[in-house]
Design a protein around this motif. Sequence first.
Motif, PDB file in Angstrom:
ATOM      1  N   ALA A  49     -83.766  59.383  71.487  1.00 49.32           N
ATOM      2  CA  ALA A  49     -82.374  58.817  71.067  1.00 49.32           C
ATOM      3  C   ALA A  49     -81.186  59.167  71.421  1.00 49.32           C
ATOM      4  O   ALA A  49     -80.586  60.126  71.023  1.00 49.32           O
ATOM      5  CB  ALA A  49     -82.638  58.764  69.384  1.00 49.32           C
ATOM      6  N   PRO A  50     -80.465  58.246  72.408  1.00 51.36           N
ATOM      7  CA  PRO A  50     -79.388  58.671  72.702  1.00 51.36           C
ATOM      8  C   PRO A  50     -78.178  58.439  71.447  1.00 51.36           C
ATOM      9  O   PRO A  50     -78.521  57.816  70.446  1.00 51.36           O
ATOM     10  CB  PRO A  50     -78.751  57.679  74.022  1.00 51.36           C
ATOM     11  CG  PRO A  50     -80.291  57.053  74.140  1.00 51.36           C
ATOM     12  CD  PRO A  50     -80.978  57.109  73.152  1.00 51.36           C
ATOM     13  N   PHE A  69     -77.680  48.730  76.491  1.00 51.14           N
ATOM     14  CA  PHE A  69     -77.986  49.322  77.854  1.00 51.14           C
ATOM     15  C   PHE A  69     -79.026  50.477  77.192  1.00 51.14           C
ATOM     16  O   PHE A  69     -80.042  50.520  78.202  1.00 51.14           O
ATOM     17  CB  PHE A  69     -76.513  50.152  78.176  1.00 51.14           C
ATOM     18  CG  PHE A  69     -76.958  50.778  79.484  1.00 51.14           C
ATOM     19  CD1 PHE A  69     -76.736  50.173  80.846  1.00 51.14           C
ATOM     20  CD2 PHE A  69     -77.127  52.211  79.538  1.00 51.14           C
ATOM     21  CE1 PHE A  69     -76.918  51.055  81.791  1.00 51.14           C
ATOM     22  CE2 PHE A  69     -77.288  52.927  80.660  1.00 51.14           C
ATOM     23  CZ  PHE A  69     -77.182  52.249  81.775  1.00 51.14           C
ATOM     24  N   MET A  70     -79.211  51.016  76.319  1.00 52.42           N
ATOM     25  CA  MET A  70     -79.933  52.044  76.199  1.00 52.42           C
ATOM     26  C   MET A  70     -81.420  51.289  75.991  1.00 52.42           C
ATOM     27  O   MET A  70     -82.301  52.020  76.762  1.00 52.42           O
ATOM     28  CB  MET A  70     -79.822  52.855  74.744  1.00 52.42           C
ATOM     29  CG  MET A  70     -78.347  53.528  74.655  1.00 52.42           C
ATOM     30  SD  MET A  70     -78.163  54.027  72.915  1.00 52.42           S
ATOM     31  CE  MET A  70     -76.474  54.736  73.218  1.00 52.42           C
ATOM     32  N   SER A  77     -84.732  54.171  70.320  1.00 51.96           N
ATOM     33  CA  SER A  77     -84.012  54.675  69.054  1.00 51.96           C
ATOM     34  C   SER A  77     -82.598  55.153  69.413  1.00 51.96           C
ATOM     35  O   SER A  77     -82.155  55.397  70.690  1.00 51.96           O
ATOM     36  CB  SER A  77     -84.717  55.716  68.463  1.00 51.96           C
ATOM     37  OG  SER A  77     -85.983  55.417  67.895  1.00 51.96           O
ATOM     38  N   ILE A  78     -81.821  55.122  68.466  1.00 60.77           N
ATOM     39  CA  ILE A  78     -80.381  55.706  68.580  1.00 60.77           C
ATOM     40  C   ILE A  78     -80.236  56.772  67.603  1.00 60.77           C
ATOM     41  O   ILE A  78     -81.054  57.023  66.629  1.00 60.77           O
ATOM     42  CB  ILE A  78     -79.072  54.790  68.472  1.00 60.77           C
ATOM     43  CG1 ILE A  78     -79.168  54.107  66.943  1.00 60.77           C
ATOM     44  CG2 ILE A  78     -79.524  53.561  69.507  1.00 60.77           C
ATOM     45  CD1 ILE A  78     -78.107  53.406  66.892  1.00 60.77           C
ATOM     46  N   GLU A  79     -79.422  57.399  67.838  1.00 55.86           N
ATOM     47  CA  GLU A  79     -78.927  58.629  66.781  1.00 55.86           C
ATOM     48  C   GLU A  79     -77.403  58.228  66.375  1.00 55.86           C
ATOM     49  O   GLU A  79     -76.525  58.089  67.420  1.00 55.86           O
ATOM     50  CB  GLU A  79     -79.155  60.097  67.185  1.00 55.86           C
ATOM     51  CG  GLU A  79     -79.105  60.818  66.211  1.00 55.86           C
ATOM     52  CD  GLU A  79     -79.545  62.468  66.624  1.00 55.86           C
ATOM     53  OE1 GLU A  79     -80.697  62.644  66.241  1.00 55.86           O
ATOM     54  OE2 GLU A  79     -78.852  62.960  67.338  1.00 55.86           O
ATOM     55  N   GLY A 102     -85.954  45.812  68.373  1.00 55.59           N
ATOM     56  CA  GLY A 102     -87.009  46.625  67.982  1.00 55.59           C
ATOM     57  C   GLY A 102     -86.915  47.985  68.236  1.00 55.59           C
ATOM     58  O   GLY A 102     -87.821  48.897  68.419  1.00 55.59           O
ATOM     59  N   MET A 103     -85.612  48.614  67.755  1.00 54.46           N
ATOM     60  CA  MET A 103     -85.179  49.986  67.852  1.00 54.46           C
ATOM     61  C   MET A 103     -85.160  50.547  66.552  1.00 54.46           C
ATOM     62  O   MET A 103     -84.909  49.858  65.492  1.00 54.46           O
ATOM     63  CB  MET A 103     -84.005  50.097  68.735  1.00 54.46           C
ATOM     64  CG  MET A 103     -84.185  49.701  70.105  1.00 54.46           C
ATOM     65  SD  MET A 103     -82.468  49.733  71.228  1.00 54.46           S
ATOM     66  CE  MET A 103     -82.432  51.522  71.148  1.00 54.46           C
TER      67      MET A 103
END
Length: 312
Positions: A49-50, A69-70, A77-79, A102-103
């Motif tokens: 997760a970036p 972009f991620m 996922s992200i953080e 769908g993240m």
Amino acid sequence: MNRTEFLKNSLLATGTLVAGSSINALAVKASESAGNAILAGKPFNLDYAPHEGTFAGHAGKVFTDQIRFMHNQGFRSIEDNGYLARPVAEQTQIGNLLEKLGMRMGVFVVDGGDNWKTSLTTGKKEFKDHFVDTCKRSLEAVKRCDAKWLTVVPGFNERKLPYGIQMANVMDAMRAGAEVFEPHGLVMVLETLSDTPELFLQQTHETYSLCKAVNSPSCKILFDIYHMQRTEGNLLINIDRCWDEIAYIQIGDNPGRKEPTTGEINYKNIFKHLYEKGYKGVMGMEHGNSQKGKEGEARVIQAYRESDNFID
């Protein structure tokens, strides 16, 4: 057609060839060096997760553009540590985009302003009440992004009190926080940190003992590999010892707190270990980029492709 040409054409065909030749060249290079056709855009074996800013050179300053972009690069996922402090409209926008793509949302921090000072260790009612109020405020933010994990930092040592009394004070506060989160299926993850000796939780065994004492599915460990390498080492051993209380993991190489492959930690081996243990949670990329600009961002993606290539 040779493999390099095939990879480039495949990237174009799947719509994942992004602006800037650096990403494409490094993706091809990483694939060839690994002996597998690992394409940019393919999901990773683990859920890395970036965070905001990791890919600002390629995606621009707008966080939602960075999230897109991620996703295009294979992250799912992200953080967002500072999510709780964002305006409601921005929280909603981020949550809606994650749902569309769908993240998952990784951790954000339950921070009412007391995390980086002497607070919960004192046992003072004012700090406990403020912590509980911040937990309750977090419930509304969670609804906007479908988050599950929330980072909790108990603050600094109170050197006027014995360690056992401080631990009892923190334990009491964590039980109160767990009572807020448990009915909603949420998990506060206690982070053991190495930033300063003033922090109360310094080593994994302390956090493990605290979670065992609170005895709630809503009070678990955030195992930050970077911090734990600095304070105690024996990463795989300590992960195994505390496994039943670990609910979330964060990444950063040491020294420098940059992406994997830049320091002394064998991340490929650690990722393989976690995968074989069946870890399905988010892996927060809580680190900086070792190089500036688009080339540095491309290097981050390549480093994760290399370290994630652990399946025989």
